[in-house]
Design a protein around this motif. Structure first.
Motif, mmCIF file in Angstrom:
data_model
loop_
_atom_site.group_PDB
_atom_site.id
_atom_site.type_symbol
_atom_site.label_atom_id
_atom_site.label_comp_id
_atom_site.label_asym_id
_atom_site.label_seq_id
_atom_site.Cartn_x
_atom_site.Cartn_y
_atom_site.Cartn_z
ATOM 1 N N UNK A 93 0.863 -1.176 0.000
ATOM 2 C CA UNK A 93 0.000 0.000 0.000
ATOM 3 C C UNK A 93 0.900 1.226 0.000
ATOM 4 N N UNK A 94 0.591 2.175 -0.894
ATOM 5 C CA UNK A 94 1.408 3.377 -1.027
ATOM 6 C C UNK A 94 0.547 4.624 -0.927
ATOM 7 N N UNK A 95 1.136 5.664 -0.404
ATOM 8 C CA UNK A 95 0.458 6.964 -0.419
ATOM 9 C C UNK A 95 0.634 7.590 -1.802
ATOM 10 N N UNK A 96 -0.065 8.692 -2.033
ATOM 11 C CA UNK A 96 -0.149 9.252 -3.372
ATOM 12 C C UNK A 96 1.161 9.696 -3.982
ATOM 13 N N UNK A 97 2.094 10.201 -3.184
ATOM 14 C CA UNK A 97 3.325 10.755 -3.739
ATOM 15 C C UNK A 97 4.110 9.728 -4.541
ATOM 16 N N UNK A 98 4.077 8.482 -4.120
ATOM 17 C CA UNK A 98 4.845 7.440 -4.807
ATOM 18 C C UNK A 98 3.970 6.585 -5.722
ATOM 19 N N UNK A 99 2.687 6.899 -5.797
ATOM 20 C CA UNK A 99 1.738 6.032 -6.488
ATOM 21 C C UNK A 99 2.045 5.867 -7.973
ATOM 22 N N UNK A 100 2.259 6.973 -8.692
ATOM 23 C CA UNK A 100 2.504 6.888 -10.132
ATOM 24 C C UNK A 100 3.813 6.172 -10.426
ATOM 25 N N UNK A 101 4.837 6.468 -9.657
ATOM 26 C CA UNK A 101 6.123 5.791 -9.849
ATOM 27 C C UNK A 101 5.973 4.292 -9.625
ATOM 28 N N UNK A 102 5.278 3.914 -8.562
ATOM 29 C CA UNK A 102 5.108 2.492 -8.259
ATOM 30 C C UNK A 102 4.313 1.788 -9.352
ATOM 31 N N UNK A 103 3.282 2.457 -9.842
ATOM 32 C CA UNK A 103 2.446 1.879 -10.898
ATOM 33 C C UNK A 103 3.281 1.538 -12.131
ATOM 34 N N UNK A 104 4.270 2.388 -12.441
ATOM 35 C CA UNK A 104 5.122 2.139 -13.598
ATOM 36 C C UNK A 104 6.253 1.162 -13.291
ATOM 37 N N UNK A 105 6.702 1.133 -12.039
ATOM 38 C CA UNK A 105 7.834 0.285 -11.672
ATOM 39 C C UNK A 105 7.460 -1.181 -11.494
ATOM 40 N N UNK A 106 6.254 -1.445 -11.023
ATOM 41 C CA UNK A 106 5.865 -2.826 -10.733
ATOM 42 C C UNK A 106 5.938 -3.741 -11.954
ATOM 43 N N UNK A 107 5.434 -3.340 -13.129
ATOM 44 C CA UNK A 107 5.569 -4.233 -14.291
ATOM 45 C C UNK A 107 7.024 -4.548 -14.631
ATOM 46 N N UNK A 108 7.920 -3.572 -14.455
ATOM 47 C CA UNK A 108 9.337 -3.815 -14.714
ATOM 48 C C UNK A 108 9.915 -4.777 -13.688
ATOM 49 N N UNK A 109 9.511 -4.623 -12.435
ATOM 50 C CA UNK A 109 9.975 -5.550 -11.400
ATOM 51 C C UNK A 109 9.493 -6.973 -11.691
ATOM 52 N N UNK A 110 8.239 -7.092 -12.086
ATOM 53 C CA UNK A 110 7.670 -8.417 -12.324
ATOM 54 C C UNK A 110 8.296 -9.113 -13.535
ATOM 55 N N UNK A 111 8.887 -8.351 -14.444
ATOM 56 C CA UNK A 111 9.598 -8.964 -15.580
ATOM 57 C C UNK A 111 10.857 -9.693 -15.126
ATOM 58 N N UNK A 112 11.464 -9.212 -14.047
ATOM 59 C CA UNK A 112 12.714 -9.805 -13.586
ATOM 60 C C UNK A 112 12.520 -10.710 -12.367
ATOM 61 N N UNK A 113 11.289 -10.822 -11.896
ATOM 62 C CA UNK A 113 11.010 -11.612 -10.690
ATOM 63 C C UNK A 113 9.770 -12.458 -10.909
ATOM 64 N N UNK A 114 9.732 -13.611 -10.253
ATOM 65 C CA UNK A 114 8.530 -14.448 -10.314
ATOM 66 C C UNK A 114 7.472 -13.979 -9.320
ATOM 67 N N UNK A 115 7.822 -12.996 -8.461
ATOM 68 C CA UNK A 115 6.870 -12.487 -7.482
ATOM 69 C C UNK A 115 5.794 -11.635 -8.152
ATOM 70 N N UNK A 116 4.637 -11.592 -7.529
ATOM 71 C CA UNK A 116 3.509 -10.794 -8.002
ATOM 72 C C UNK A 116 3.234 -9.694 -6.989
ATOM 73 N N UNK A 117 3.053 -8.447 -7.490
ATOM 74 C CA UNK A 117 2.820 -7.311 -6.600
ATOM 75 C C UNK A 117 1.382 -6.839 -6.738
ATOM 76 N N UNK A 118 0.695 -6.728 -5.606
ATOM 77 C CA UNK A 118 -0.672 -6.211 -5.556
ATOM 78 C C UNK A 118 -0.616 -4.839 -4.896
#
Length: 264
Positions: free
Chosen positions: A32-57
């Motif tokens: 869970x993230x507050x708004x300041x990091x929300x857009x960055x996280x939204x864009x970063x998660x797909x990149x993280x999931x490409x290199x990891x088998x973990x799933x981020x909700x």
């Protein structure tokens, strides 16, 4: 007997493969993230999931306040998360209460406050402290967030500028939505929030950061909850968010990456 032995060996190898290398045992990381990091996280998660088998909700909520969807309110209802990303002072309170593990804090980014108007509207000058004060006084309506930046504006900046009384009549704290959304609808003339929360909103014109003399830089940090599902996976995600790989996306979102050393 040789056939049985062979079957046993084959079965053992199969089970070892499943248990130790199968991606089906990847972790699900609830963030869970507050708004300041929300857009960055939204864009970063797909990149993280490409290199990891973990799933981020991902879930969203403000760093502070009593709104039903704020992070404090959601934790008070015993909603379960593995990683919190929010303003550092708010995260520290969760560490002190035991909700977040001591020693798990990682400062990810620095964030500053900016202002916006509805797209196409006149852009007031806020480049100096006197200009900012006049812009606030001239605005028929002002919107500010219910989180860290709004708390600073209403409790420190407005009194410091000597306009707290006037702002009590024209300024409004915004709960459970972005200030930019309110501005885009035309429900307020001038809006203030973390830069990273203003610039992604369609229908607004970002007019700049507030002057350095009255600026507040807030660190936004990640921490691992005390009831985390997977400590290893949560650390792996935070390590990625704090890495040079994530820095360009973070900068694009209007934030300053800190590239910290990890505490573990």
């Amino acid at each position: 007997m040789k056939i049985i032995h062979s079957l046993r060996v084959t079965t053992f190898i199969f089970l070892a493969t499943v248990f130790f290398v199968s991606p089906s045992f990847a972790a699900e990381i609830k963030v869970i993230t507050s708004g300041a990091f929300a857009e960055a996280l939204k864009d970063l998660v797909p990149e993280y999931e490409k290199q990891s088998s973990n799933k981020v909700i991902i879930s969203y909520g403000s760093s502070m306040g009593s709104a039903p969807d704020s992070i404090p309110s959601r934790l008070s209802r015993d909603e379960k998360f593995d990683v919190l990303i929010l303003a550092a002072p708010a995260l520290e309170r969760f560490i002190q209460s035991g909700a977040v593990q001591s020693g798990s804090r990682v400062d990810l980014v620095a964030s500053v406050i900016g202002a916006a108007v509805r797209a196409g509207s006149p852009r007031p000058d806020i480049s100096t402290v006197p200009a900012l004060k006049q812009a606030l006084l001239n605005a028929k309506s002002v919107a500010y967030s219910a989180s860290a930046s709004g708390t600073y504006l209403s409790t420190e900046l407005f009194p410091k500028l000597g306009i707290a009384e006037q702002m009590s009549k024209t300024a409004k704290k915004i709960y459970s939505e972005r200030v930019g959304t309110v501005i885009a609808r035309g429900d307020a003339e001038l809006g203030f929030q973390q830069v990273s929360e203003l610039i992604p909103i369609p229908g607004v014109d970002f007019i700049g950061e507030i002057p350095p003399e009255v600026q507040q830089t807030v660190l936004f940090s990640a921490g691992i909850t005390s009831n985390v599902n997977s400590q290893i996976a949560s650390r792996d995600l935070i390590a990625y968010l704090a890495s040079p790989k994530a820095a360009p996306t973070i900068q694009k979102a209007g934030l300053k990456p800190l590239l910290p050393a990890l505490p573990w």
